[in-house]
Design a protein around this motif. Sequence first.
Motif, PDB file in Angstrom:
ATOM      1  N   ASP A   1      19.751 -14.342  -9.815  1.00 19.33           N
ATOM      2  CA  ASP A   1      20.145 -14.210  -8.416  1.00 19.33           C
ATOM      3  C   ASP A   1      18.989 -14.711  -7.546  1.00 19.33           C
ATOM      4  O   ASP A   1      17.926 -14.106  -7.510  1.00 19.33           O
ATOM      5  CB  ASP A   1      20.457 -12.744  -8.095  1.00 19.33           C
ATOM      6  CG  ASP A   1      20.957 -12.549  -6.678  1.00 19.33           C
ATOM      7  OD1 ASP A   1      21.408 -13.531  -6.051  1.00 19.33           O
ATOM      8  OD2 ASP A   1      20.877 -11.411  -6.176  1.00 19.33           O
TER       9      ASP A   1
ATOM     10  N   THR B   1      21.630 -10.914 -21.392  1.00 20.10           N
ATOM     11  CA  THR B   1      23.006 -10.888 -20.908  1.00 20.10           C
ATOM     12  C   THR B   1      23.762  -9.784 -21.635  1.00 20.10           C
ATOM     13  O   THR B   1      23.756  -9.729 -22.864  1.00 20.10           O
ATOM     14  CB  THR B   1      23.704 -12.241 -21.148  1.00 20.10           C
ATOM     15  OG1 THR B   1      22.936 -13.283 -20.539  1.00 20.10           O
ATOM     16  CG2 THR B   1      25.100 -12.250 -20.550  1.00 20.10           C
TER      17      THR B   1
ATOM     18  N   TYR C   1      22.898  -4.582 -10.709  1.00 15.60           N
ATOM     19  CA  TYR C   1      23.319  -5.780 -11.447  1.00 15.60           C
ATOM     20  C   TYR C   1      23.897  -5.385 -12.801  1.00 15.60           C
ATOM     21  O   TYR C   1      23.545  -4.353 -13.366  1.00 15.60           O
ATOM     22  CB  TYR C   1      22.132  -6.724 -11.653  1.00 15.60           C
ATOM     23  CG  TYR C   1      21.617  -7.336 -10.374  1.00 15.60           C
ATOM     24  CD1 TYR C   1      22.104  -8.558  -9.923  1.00 15.60           C
ATOM     25  CD2 TYR C   1      20.638  -6.689  -9.612  1.00 15.60           C
ATOM     26  CE1 TYR C   1      21.633  -9.131  -8.741  1.00 15.60           C
ATOM     27  CE2 TYR C   1      20.154  -7.255  -8.436  1.00 15.60           C
ATOM     28  CZ  TYR C   1      20.662  -8.471  -8.012  1.00 15.60           C
ATOM     29  OH  TYR C   1      20.196  -9.033  -6.846  1.00 15.60           O
TER      30      TYR C   1
ATOM     31  N   LYS D   1      21.751 -19.716 -10.390  1.00 18.90           N
ATOM     32  CA  LYS D   1      22.610 -18.661  -9.826  1.00 18.90           C
ATOM     33  C   LYS D   1      23.161 -17.677 -10.845  1.00 18.90           C
ATOM     34  O   LYS D   1      23.056 -16.467 -10.662  1.00 18.90           O
ATOM     35  CB  LYS D   1      23.784 -19.255  -9.030  1.00 18.90           C
ATOM     36  CG  LYS D   1      23.407 -20.288  -7.986  1.00 18.90           C
ATOM     37  CD  LYS D   1      22.490 -19.747  -6.920  1.00 18.90           C
ATOM     38  CE  LYS D   1      22.195 -20.800  -5.858  1.00 18.90           C
ATOM     39  NZ  LYS D   1      21.095 -20.379  -4.955  1.00 18.90           N
ATOM     40  N   THR D   2      23.807 -18.174 -11.927  1.00 16.04           N
ATOM     41  CA  THR D   2      24.488 -17.271 -12.853  1.00 16.04           C
ATOM     42  C   THR D   2      24.187 -17.639 -14.300  1.00 16.04           C
ATOM     43  O   THR D   2      23.895 -18.805 -14.610  1.00 16.04           O
ATOM     44  CB  THR D   2      26.027 -17.325 -12.675  1.00 16.04           C
ATOM     45  OG1 THR D   2      26.506 -18.607 -13.113  1.00 16.04           O
ATOM     46  CG2 THR D   2      26.414 -17.092 -11.216  1.00 16.04           C
TER      47      THR D   2
ATOM     48  N   SER E   1      21.648 -11.492 -14.860  1.00 19.42           N
ATOM     49  CA  SER E   1      22.279 -11.582 -13.542  1.00 19.42           C
ATOM     50  C   SER E   1      21.280 -11.255 -12.440  1.00 19.42           C
ATOM     51  O   SER E   1      21.255 -11.911 -11.382  1.00 19.42           O
ATOM     52  CB  SER E   1      23.470 -10.630 -13.465  1.00 19.42           C
ATOM     53  OG  SER E   1      24.436 -10.951 -14.438  1.00 19.42           O
TER      54      SER E   1
END
Length: 663
Positions: free
Chosen positions: A278, A546, A269, A283-284, A274
């Motif tokens: 998942d 992130t 990843y 999701k993101t 991320s």
Amino acid sequence: MTDNPLLAQWNSPFGMPPFDEIEMQHFAPAFDAALAEAKANTDRIAANPDQPTFANTIAGMEFGETLIDRVSSVFYHLAGTQSDAAIEEMSRDLSPRLAAFYSDVLQDQALFARVDTLWEQRDRFDLAPEEARVLELYHRMFVRAGAALDEPGRKRLSQIMQRLAQLGTTFSQNLLADERDWSVALGEDDLAGLPDDLRETMKTEDGWALSLSRSVVVPFLESSTRRDLRETAWKAWTARGANGGATDNREVAAEILALRHERAQLLGYDDFASYKLDGEMAKTPDNVRDLLMGVWGPARTKAMADADRLRSLIAADGQNHDLAGWDWRFYAEKLRHIEHDFDVAALKPYFTLNGMIDAMFDVSARLFGLSFRKLDIPLPHPDAMAWEVLRGDAHVGVFIGDYFARPGKRSGAWCSRLRHQAGPVRPIVTNVCNFAKGNPALLTFDDARTLFHEMGHALHHLLSEATYPMVSGTSVARDFVELPSQLYEHWLSEPQILRQHARHYRTGEPIPQDLLDKLLAAETFGQGFSTVEYIASALVDLDFHTGEPPADPMAAQAETLARIGMPDAIPMRHATPHFAHIFSSDGYSAGYYSYMWSEVMDADAFAAFRETGDVFDPEMAAKLATHIYSAGGTRPPEELYTAFRGRMPGPEALMQGRGLTAG
């Protein structure tokens, strides 16, 4: 070792842990035996010469670690509610040991080969829907634990997980130490403005003491007319974990972030966010940021407008200082009184702990047909209470409430379980809070909301009807797990519940209609402040995970707050050095947003009840039980919510509920 109560058969009522027999010296040999039993079971499954089947592989793992689960659940309950030096030392030793054990299991190549074969050939097996879901989650769990990596990768990942376990324990214990060890002795002159019940809570043998229990600090900041003492309390509260010395968490946080990033990259990843998102509903990271920033703008606008009104009150008091963090709650209470003729002190006598427990049980009866029978059994602490939960004559589970703040107890509120539901096995569930003890214990409305919130989690366990522990109760996506808890809060505000259960602790009279009307009218008061402090924390969490991890988390925190325009007088709800949600474990890391993600659903779900004209509508309650509270993680969360509501929600109900919409 049948003389060790942790290893003996539990013949106590409902299979409860024999808390009156368990002592600290029992845990070390019990963990040794439990880990040995669990290893023997996984070794036996891995070495099985028969072709892998769901029954001889997945089910074998699901039901093969009952002893380690039993011992761990008791130990970590005690570690959270009555920690001492011996428990803390054992926690530090256990955390890397357990992490190593689970890494070894999930990276076992023979075991993974069986799981991988089942996954690749899943269409050949006649799996029930829940079995198919459990197999999917098992395969995903093995892959995300590094089972598909080469040997050096597996070894490094195992080292990372052991170190993260150590660091999470250190972070928690540092925070607990800062909260436990700080206090300021007060005299009579220092109590100006404090309500009688708070004075009583702060009473000591020699006078009074200001502590860092949330049940003391928050009402102190709301009511104390001593600005100097409010500043002292606020600075100590916001500095937890950042006081230098042995309990400072800033370097701990930096190392955690670096190791999480390395872990994510080992698994392919870009970054930890991320990796973590998942498989979640969001999701993101971009989807999370879109939700948070969509609410941030209106919330900040409302908070800034509120700040201007608070500054006007400061000026009206003849003061020439600006609005500081230790002023906000004090002047906000003044503003609430002005705008809604609403006095928190006048409300509190109607919210006894016992009355609010009766209220949350009443809601459970109306929605789900549950009843609660008080139990007289050995419990983990004298403050704890227990009930058998019934539906008709059928046993549903055991519910334990441990509600009062005390030294050695982790701050905040949470729900956990001493036994999960699986097939015919019914759960034992605990709610832990940190309310101020009194005679009787009186709650703020926010305290009562916390009580209902944790009961919502408990019901998620108690109503569970899964076959396998992997998908039982609250074993769901992180951004779905808060739906049942936050949804349950809504029923606290229903007038029919408050009229029946909000009764004066002396007279027994129900809350007066005019006071009830003021309470409900003021429900969205202060939502600018609370939304801003929450979203700021959620965005810092997201930014931390992130991209590249920050070498200096405090500088990175400051950069995020500057970028979004954080108001000076509002602190983050959880600043980095005491952000236990994301640093004590991986639980809410890159996932603190999930409260708001779930709130989108809970606001929409309660609107479904309102649309029927009856907030206890039996048909809607039955759908809620079937598709949300009883289903656990047996199906993906999007499917469960859509089965309940007929569609996925938008943020409109959330914005309206927080009073952030125009008009």
